[in-house]
Scaffold this motif. Sequence first.
Motif, PDB file in Angstrom:
ATOM      1  N   THR A  23     -48.063  -8.052  12.400  1.00 37.54           N
ATOM      2  CA  THR A  23     -49.501  -8.252  12.297  1.00 37.54           C
ATOM      3  C   THR A  23     -50.095  -6.979  11.713  1.00 37.54           C
ATOM      4  N   VAL A  24     -50.665  -7.085  10.536  1.00 40.74           N
ATOM      5  CA  VAL A  24     -51.270  -5.925   9.887  1.00 40.74           C
ATOM      6  C   VAL A  24     -52.603  -5.646  10.564  1.00 40.74           C
ATOM      7  N   ILE A  25     -52.784  -4.414  11.045  1.00 41.41           N
ATOM      8  CA  ILE A  25     -54.022  -4.074  11.755  1.00 41.41           C
ATOM      9  C   ILE A  25     -54.930  -3.148  10.951  1.00 41.41           C
ATOM     10  N   ASP A  26     -54.372  -2.443   9.965  1.00 38.06           N
ATOM     11  CA  ASP A  26     -55.205  -1.571   9.144  1.00 38.06           C
ATOM     12  C   ASP A  26     -54.429  -1.197   7.885  1.00 38.06           C
ATOM     13  N   ARG A  27     -55.191  -0.808   6.854  1.00 40.81           N
ATOM     14  CA  ARG A  27     -54.573  -0.397   5.593  1.00 40.81           C
ATOM     15  C   ARG A  27     -55.326   0.805   5.039  1.00 40.81           C
ATOM     16  N   ASN A  28     -54.610   1.604   4.272  1.00 41.96           N
ATOM     17  CA  ASN A  28     -55.197   2.748   3.577  1.00 41.96           C
ATOM     18  C   ASN A  28     -56.004   3.646   4.516  1.00 41.96           C
ATOM     19  N   VAL A  29     -55.360   4.051   5.589  1.00 46.77           N
ATOM     20  CA  VAL A  29     -55.980   4.921   6.588  1.00 46.77           C
ATOM     21  C   VAL A  29     -55.849   6.365   6.112  1.00 46.77           C
ATOM     22  N   SER A  30     -56.985   7.031   5.995  1.00 47.43           N
ATOM     23  CA  SER A  30     -56.985   8.419   5.501  1.00 47.43           C
ATOM     24  C   SER A  30     -57.403   9.381   6.596  1.00 47.43           C
ATOM     25  N   SER A  31     -56.873  10.572   6.492  1.00 47.58           N
ATOM     26  CA  SER A  31     -57.319  11.688   7.319  1.00 47.58           C
ATOM     27  C   SER A  31     -57.268  12.919   6.427  1.00 47.58           C
ATOM     28  N   ARG A  32     -57.632  14.047   6.988  1.00 41.86           N
ATOM     29  CA  ARG A  32     -57.552  15.276   6.192  1.00 41.86           C
ATOM     30  C   ARG A  32     -56.104  15.653   5.883  1.00 41.86           C
ATOM     31  N   PHE A  33     -55.169  15.014   6.574  1.00 35.86           N
ATOM     32  CA  PHE A  33     -53.745  15.319   6.377  1.00 35.86           C
ATOM     33  C   PHE A  33     -53.095  14.479   5.280  1.00 35.86           C
ATOM     34  N   GLY A  34     -53.583  13.236   5.095  1.00 33.21           N
ATOM     35  CA  GLY A  34     -52.961  12.349   4.143  1.00 33.21           C
ATOM     36  C   GLY A  34     -53.409  10.919   4.349  1.00 33.21           C
ATOM     37  N   ILE A  69     -43.518  12.701   4.885  1.00 35.36           N
ATOM     38  CA  ILE A  69     -43.324  12.194   6.247  1.00 35.36           C
ATOM     39  C   ILE A  69     -44.183  12.979   7.235  1.00 35.36           C
ATOM     40  N   ARG A  70     -44.203  14.301   7.106  1.00 34.17           N
ATOM     41  CA  ARG A  70     -45.032  15.131   7.995  1.00 34.17           C
ATOM     42  C   ARG A  70     -46.505  14.752   7.884  1.00 34.17           C
ATOM     43  N   LYS A  71     -47.003  14.553   6.657  1.00 34.44           N
ATOM     44  CA  LYS A  71     -48.402  14.192   6.441  1.00 34.44           C
ATOM     45  C   LYS A  71     -48.732  12.836   7.051  1.00 34.44           C
ATOM     46  N   ILE A  72     -47.824  11.891   6.885  1.00 34.68           N
ATOM     47  CA  ILE A  72     -48.036  10.553   7.450  1.00 34.68           C
ATOM     48  C   ILE A  72     -48.096  10.629   8.973  1.00 34.68           C
ATOM     49  N   LEU A  73     -47.176  11.371   9.566  1.00 31.34           N
ATOM     50  CA  LEU A  73     -47.147  11.472  11.030  1.00 31.34           C
ATOM     51  C   LEU A  73     -48.382  12.185  11.573  1.00 31.34           C
ATOM     52  N   MET A  74     -48.872  13.207  10.873  1.00 33.00           N
ATOM     53  CA  MET A  74     -50.101  13.874  11.308  1.00 33.00           C
ATOM     54  C   MET A  74     -51.294  12.919  11.195  1.00 33.00           C
ATOM     55  N   THR A  75     -51.330  12.123  10.145  1.00 34.11           N
ATOM     56  CA  THR A  75     -52.396  11.134   9.990  1.00 34.11           C
ATOM     57  C   THR A  75     -52.312  10.082  11.083  1.00 34.11           C
ATOM     58  N   ALA A  76     -51.105   9.664  11.432  1.00 35.11           N
ATOM     59  CA  ALA A  76     -50.916   8.680  12.504  1.00 35.11           C
ATOM     60  C   ALA A  76     -51.410   9.227  13.839  1.00 35.11           C
ATOM     61  N   GLU A  77     -51.099  10.477  14.118  1.00 36.91           N
ATOM     62  CA  GLU A  77     -51.558  11.081  15.371  1.00 36.91           C
ATOM     63  C   GLU A  77     -53.084  11.159  15.414  1.00 36.91           C
ATOM     64  N   ALA A  78     -53.707  11.510  14.290  1.00 37.30           N
ATOM     65  CA  ALA A  78     -55.171  11.577  14.229  1.00 37.30           C
ATOM     66  C   ALA A  78     -55.774  10.179  14.426  1.00 37.30           C
ATOM     67  N   TYR A  79     -55.165   9.158  13.821  1.00 32.69           N
ATOM     68  CA  TYR A  79     -55.645   7.779  13.958  1.00 32.69           C
ATOM     69  C   TYR A  79     -55.548   7.320  15.411  1.00 32.69           C
ATOM     70  N   MET A  80     -54.414   7.586  16.028  1.00 34.58           N
ATOM     71  CA  MET A  80     -54.219   7.144  17.408  1.00 34.58           C
ATOM     72  C   MET A  80     -55.180   7.865  18.356  1.00 34.58           C
ATOM     73  N   LYS A  81     -55.418   9.130  18.106  1.00 38.05           N
ATOM     74  CA  LYS A  81     -56.364   9.877  18.944  1.00 38.05           C
ATOM     75  C   LYS A  81     -57.783   9.331  18.754  1.00 38.05           C
ATOM     76  N   LYS A  82     -58.176   9.106  17.514  1.00 38.04           N
ATOM     77  CA  LYS A  82     -59.518   8.595  17.206  1.00 38.04           C
ATOM     78  C   LYS A  82     -59.765   7.237  17.855  1.00 38.04           C
ATOM     79  N   HIS A  83     -58.752   6.374  17.840  1.00 43.52           N
ATOM     80  CA  HIS A  83     -58.880   5.016  18.377  1.00 43.52           C
ATOM     81  C   HIS A  83     -58.389   4.890  19.822  1.00 43.52           C
TER      82      HIS A  83
END
Length: 109
Positions: A23-34, A69-83
């Motif tokens: 189930t796709v929940i989001d696309r093209n999620v940006s942060s200052r990391f990537g 990979i590092r940039k994606i993981l930092m963006t994922a952590e920021a997304y999870m924290k934000k949500h």
Amino acid sequence: MSRAVGDAAEQLAVEFLRARGFTVIDRNVSSRFGEIDILAMKEGVLHIVEVKSAPTFEQAANNITPAKIRKILMTAEAYMKKHRLELDYVLDAVIVSGNACELLENITL
């Protein structure tokens, strides 16, 4: 690669994932990391999906670098924290070559 080619590859990847029960929940999620191309859920696990497209599987797969990979993981952590999400997650890749897709699960270095 042009933006149009990248968008077409990403849409093909979304359809590929949905056909496999994601189930796709989001696309093209940006942060200052990537950026994260696709966020999808399956069986209670968040899948952070990088989409790579090239004429061959090898060319596309080789474009997934440790720095990316590092940039994606930092963006994922920021997304999870934000949500305020506390989920198990994995980093996957969908390799698009022509009209064919292949899922590489749990890519790490």
